[in-house]
Enzyme design. Structure first.
Site, PDB file in Angstrom:
ATOM      1  CB  CYS A  80     -14.514  16.208 -27.924  1.00 22.34           C
ATOM      2  SG  CYS A  80     -14.438  17.430 -29.366  1.00 22.34           S
ATOM      3  CG  HIS A 173     -18.889  17.460 -26.653  1.00 23.67           C
ATOM      4  ND1 HIS A 173     -17.799  17.624 -25.699  1.00 23.67           N
ATOM      5  CD2 HIS A 173     -18.623  17.815 -27.874  1.00 23.67           C
ATOM      6  CE1 HIS A 173     -16.839  18.088 -26.684  1.00 23.67           C
ATOM      7  NE2 HIS A 173     -17.352  18.394 -27.892  1.00 23.67           N
ATOM      8  CD  GLU A 175     -19.178  16.615 -22.678  1.00 26.00           C
ATOM      9  OE1 GLU A 175     -19.146  15.353 -23.086  1.00 26.00           O
ATOM     10  OE2 GLU A 175     -18.204  17.327 -23.300  1.00 26.00           O
TER      11      GLU A 175
END
Lengths: 196, 301
Positions: A80, A173, A175
């Site tokens: 991002c 994302h 993560e």
């Protein structure tokens, strides 16, 4: 020996990347200084505010050291805001970028937070990433991709995970979801055969 | 847009709201009242701005009813910056929140700084597209707000006071309450949830993870770089600065300095660097001089 993976810790979801790195079997190390890059196997530029992070890069003098890190051939991943920083240029309130990925990042391309969404990758991509669920938060789009940029995953036909040699960028994302595949691919010593 | 993917989720999804709150970690969120101030905040490295008509210190001084910011001000600020724009609504005023949601603000602060619209109920925050942040003085209050759908918690502190003591009290209280839950046995959690007035599933989450299920930020009284570093050291994951920037003598330098200290809170030499040459901080208020009725933190439950 344990592999150390740096996470640029100026601002953003550093902790979330830390969890993903650790679950991929490596050790997460925060990076705020040039010397923190020593001995790292890979470097992650996290999500966060690209304006804030780029101001911090200015203040800490990290632009050149990160470019040198990339030139050493070690892998870099930007998610991002991190993808914006890796790009050749950014549009829609431009921020300074590293110019390591031959693409133009359109910031907040989908709108504000009320336009954020999650979706699975399009069918027909690499088998290793089939069904990957991607979380997009005030996400950028990567446009005007150069010839050396491979698209590893798309959502609604737009490239969302790309790679140019050792430089990886995700507009979503990885993560923030428990699926470890993006971090595993990024950190695997064996390069994935992306066209399978 | 074609929709062959069957698991598409829109912004109402709680995961996306909390994910966005994650993106603000390590950052500074600054109160601004004009596009010019918003630009200064962005240039100094703020991770977001909070659009307001008056900063809390002025609301406190002026008295009267404080309401949601005028739409023109919010739109003016949205147009001039690329960082997220937040705005406040009165506690319980879900119609103000619907207006801001329709406007597409990035985050809504259901805030005790404004005059409460409902003295018994907070907003049901789940149906909104915009995520919400709410203030809390202790774990029970934090978990009640999360149960209602808040995606980010901040301390209440004492807004507009320039005095960090209440934010410190609330940070220690929330984090102390979290640690105390970790010492319980599993069968003791329901009784603790009853004492806290908090949903038991959220108390169980805290027991299992040792933290709130959403980011936990500091707010209310932060006026200096060292104040920001103190809050980060006490476990805050980011800071809000209200009156502290634009009621100080040199807002531009102070904004940069607070951002720097928030990034480098673990390095005293950097907090020192950030503390040099800032001019006067905002004026502060001694808590003892504030009547209970003047304390904004007492609003909400």
């Amino acid at each position: 020996m344990e592999r150390r993976v740096g996470i640029l810790a100026i601002q953003g979801d550093v902790a979330a990347h830390g969890r993903s790195v650790e679950s991929a079997g490596a050790r997460a190390v925060p990076v705020l200084r040039e010397k923190d890059l020593d001995g790292l196997a890979a470097l992650i530029l996290p999500g966060g505010e690209s304006t804030t992070i780029s101001k911090g890069m200015d203040r800490l003098g990290l632009w050149e050291p990160v470019r040198e890190f990339a030139a050493s051939g070690r892998p870099l991943l930007g998610t991002c805001a991190g993808a914006i920083l890796l790009s050749r240029a950014s549009e829609n309130h431009p921020v300074p970028t590293l110019g390591l990925l031959d693409a133009v990042a359109r910031r907040n391309a989908y709108g504000t937070q009320v336009d954020s969404f999650a979706a699975s990758v399009d069918a027909g991509g690499p088998a290793a990433l089939a069904g990957l669920r991607c979380v997009f938060i005030r996400a950028p789009r990567l446009e005007h991709l150069g010839d050396r940029v491979e698209v590893l995953a798309r959502v609604d036909a737009a490239p969302v995970l790309v790679r140019q040699a050792n430089v990886w960028a995700a507009t979503f994302h990885p993560e923030l979801t428990p699926d470890p595949r993006v971090h595993q691919l990024f950190l695997s010593p064996q390069e994935p055969n992306q066209s399978s | 847009m074609s929709d062959e993917t069957n698991d598409r989720q829109a912004a109402q999804s709680y995961e996306l709201k909390v994910g966005f709150a994650e993106m603000m970690k390590g950052g500074v969120i600054m109160d601004v009242t004009t596009p010019e101030q918003a630009k200064i905040a962005e240039e100094s490295g703020a991770a977001a701005v909070m659009a307001l008509e008056r900063v809390p210190a002025d609301i406190r001084r002026d008295g009267g009813v404080a309401r949601m910011c005028s739409i023109q001000i919010i739109e003016g600020i949205q147009k001039c910056v690329s960082i997220p724009v937040m705005a406040k609504v009165r506690i319980g005023h879900f119609s103000e929140a619907q207006v801001l949601d329709a406007l597409g603000v990035d985050f809504i602060d259901e805030s005790e700084v404004l005059t409460p619209a409902d003295d018994a109920h907070h907003i049901d925050k789940h149906p909104f597209r915009s995520p919400f942040v709410c203030g809390a003085r202790n774990l029970g209050e934090a978990l009640r707000r999360i149960g209602e759908g808040a995606a980010m918690i901040r301390t209440k502190g004492e807004a507009g006071s320039g005095n960090i003591v209440e934010a410190v009290r609330h940070l220690r209280q929330v984090n102390g309450d979290i640690r105390a839950i970790g010492a319980l046995r599993p069968e003791e959690l329901p009784a603790r949830a009853k004492e806290l007035g908090a949903p038991v599933d959220l108390v169980r989450y805290v027991y299992e993870h040792g933290k709130l299920p959403v980011p936990n930020f500091a707010a209310g009284g932060i006026a200096t770089p060292a104040d920001a570093a103190l809050c980060m050291s006490l476990g805050a994951e980011a800071v809000f600065v209200g009156s502290g920037i634009f009621k100080s003598e040199d807002p531009e330098s102070r904004a940069k300095a607070v951002v720097h200290a928030t990034t480098h809170w673990q390095e005293p030499a950097e907090v020192l660097n950030a503390s040099r040459g800032l001019g006067q901080a905002m004026e502060g208020i001694e808590m003892e001089t504030l009547d209970e009725s003047e304390r904004l933190a007492n609003r909400g439950w």
